[in-house]
Design an enzyme around this catalytic site. Structure first.
Site, PDB file in Angstrom:
ATOM      1  N   HIS A  22      50.606  31.144  37.025  1.00 23.99           N
ATOM      2  CA  HIS A  22      50.023  29.904  37.537  1.00 23.99           C
ATOM      3  C   HIS A  22      51.029  28.757  37.485  1.00 23.99           C
ATOM      4  O   HIS A  22      51.042  27.903  38.368  1.00 23.99           O
ATOM      5  CB  HIS A  22      48.768  29.548  36.736  1.00 23.99           C
ATOM      6  CG  HIS A  22      47.617  30.467  37.007  1.00 23.99           C
ATOM      7  ND1 HIS A  22      46.430  30.036  37.563  1.00 23.99           N
ATOM      8  CD2 HIS A  22      47.475  31.805  36.829  1.00 23.99           C
ATOM      9  CE1 HIS A  22      45.613  31.065  37.698  1.00 23.99           C
ATOM     10  NE2 HIS A  22      46.232  32.143  37.251  1.00 23.99           N
ATOM     11  N   ASP A 115      45.128  23.168  39.009  1.00 22.15           N
ATOM     12  CA  ASP A 115      44.830  24.596  39.085  1.00 22.15           C
ATOM     13  C   ASP A 115      43.321  24.813  39.145  1.00 22.15           C
ATOM     14  O   ASP A 115      42.563  24.170  38.422  1.00 22.15           O
ATOM     15  CB  ASP A 115      45.408  25.265  37.835  1.00 22.15           C
ATOM     16  CG  ASP A 115      45.478  26.777  37.931  1.00 22.15           C
ATOM     17  OD1 ASP A 115      44.504  27.402  38.370  1.00 22.15           O
ATOM     18  OD2 ASP A 115      46.523  27.327  37.553  1.00 22.15           O
ATOM     19  N   THR A 137      46.041  29.981  43.260  1.00 19.49           N
ATOM     20  CA  THR A 137      47.237  30.807  43.194  1.00 19.49           C
ATOM     21  C   THR A 137      47.050  32.171  43.847  1.00 19.49           C
ATOM     22  O   THR A 137      48.006  32.934  43.949  1.00 19.49           O
ATOM     23  CB  THR A 137      47.666  31.023  41.730  1.00 19.49           C
ATOM     24  OG1 THR A 137      46.592  31.624  41.009  1.00 19.49           O
ATOM     25  CG2 THR A 137      48.025  29.696  41.071  1.00 19.49           C
TER      26      THR A 137
END
Length: 371
Positions: A22, A115, A137
């Protein structure tokens, strides 16, 4: 004051979840923003910052927030749920403090790019009055499956034998991510992955680490931006001179020994094997893979993390000295680029797939974890 605002550059705060797969793509995207003249700051937890191997020449500004476990990270928490709750509560407070600090120092934040594993960041962005952009991702296809589970449009465990999703061909259950096809596997990860979509309809934009040609149909269905492959520029388009590494490693790579070993092998003769930084094979799987590699009579370079070494068969290391080379971590891009590599046995995490696609290396997929 008004004139200063007109000339002030945008400032993007980037927050990856602290896993290698990530951090890498979000750090690479940060480099691209910097190359376009955008002020960019990468934010990690205090413990991650202290325990990583970082490129000292990096042009990316770095800041930290706390997850409540600054000395030991996740290992100090009593389980995954306790850690994630601490990360949300303490992380929200310290992220808010960081944004205020940057503003007071003349570096106000305009956008928070975060994220999908930490969706609570959007609440902090809204509280500060800045844009919130969610970064995924994985591919649109994988996340489409997770979105349907999150919204109750696909029930798990899946009754099968096939499932269908808009923009995708008819899939067998075994084609879906392991969290769905093998419901109950990696239970600590299931909620994290599904919660990525808890507030996805409220974000200002969604970015995916993929490229449009791979996601043509699904890109028509969602308001998304495809900004990948996010790999170092010198392995892709060579627009960023000298960009040959991601710049942050959670594990110390054994670069010199890997390259020395590969340099002595014929072109296209080596099988490279890696299951990334998170996936954990069962002992039986490790044993089957080990004897399969030995029985292939091919040269092979196998990344076996320190925590996985006890799963190797007894005497295996001594028996493969002529053909095999085991390493705890390596620079995967440099390995894949090497002319000796003829095949990549991968766990199919999307970063690895993108790297192999970009460098033209054939893959044998043994899907693990979420892809």
């Amino acid at each position: 004051m008004k004139e200063r605002k007109k000339t002030q550059k945008a400032h993007v705060l980037i927050l990856p979840y602290h896993l290698q797969g990530h951090i890498n793509p979000m750090l690479q995207f940060a480099k691209r923003l910097v190359a376009k003249g955008v002020n960019t700051t990468l934010v990690t937890t205090v413990f991650t910052s202290k325990s990583t191997h970082t490129d000292p020449t990096s042009s990316i500004a770095m800041e930290t927030i706390s997850d409540g476990f600054d000395e030991g990270g996740r290992t100090q928490a009593e389980g995954s749920k306790a850690y994630l709750e601490s990360l949300r509560i303490v992380g929200s407070r310290t992220l808010l403090d960081l944004i205020k600090k940057l503003g007071d120092s003349g570096r106000p934040v305009n956008t928070v790019l975060y994220d999908g594993f930490i969706p609570w960041v959007l609440d902090v962005a809204r509280q500060c009055g800045v844009l919130g952009v969610e970064f995924f991702t994985q591919t649109c296809a994988v996340n489409s499956v997770y979105y349907h589970v999150n919204r109750g449009l696909l029930q798990v465990p899946v009754s099968g034998p096939t499932v269908s999703f808009p923009g995708l061909p008819l899939l067998e259950v075994s084609d879906t991510p392991s969290l769905v096809s093998h419901y109950g596997s990696y239970t600590e990860v299931f909620d994290i992955v599904m919660n990525q979509f808890s507030n996805v309809n409220e974000v200002d934009w969604v970015l995916f680490n993929t490229f449009y040609e791979l996601e043509t149909e699904l890109s028509k269905l969602w308001k998304v931006g495809t900004i990948g492959p996010t790999i170092p520029s010198m392995f892709l388009d060579k627009r960023l001179e000298g960009d040959r590494a991601y710049g942050i490693n959670l594990f110390k790579p054994n670069i010199a020994d890997c390259m020395n070993w590969l340099n002595g092998k014929p072109n296209n003769s080596v099988v490279y094997v890696s299951f990334g930084s998170v996936a954990e094979l069962k002992e039986e799987q490790m044993e089957e893979l080990a004897w399969g590699l030995k029985g292939s009579n091919c040269f092979f370079l196998w990344v076996v993390r320190a925590t996985e070494e006890t799963k190797l068969p007894k005497s295996f290391t001594e028996e493969i000295t002529e053909k095999g080379f085991l390493v705890r971590w390596c620079s995967q891009l440099e390995v894949l680029e090497h002319e000796a590599i003829g095949c990549f046995v991968t766990h199919c995490r999307f970063n690895s797939v993108l790297e192999a696609l970009s460098l033209g290396v054939p893959m044998v997929g043994i899907p693990q974890w979420t892809d």
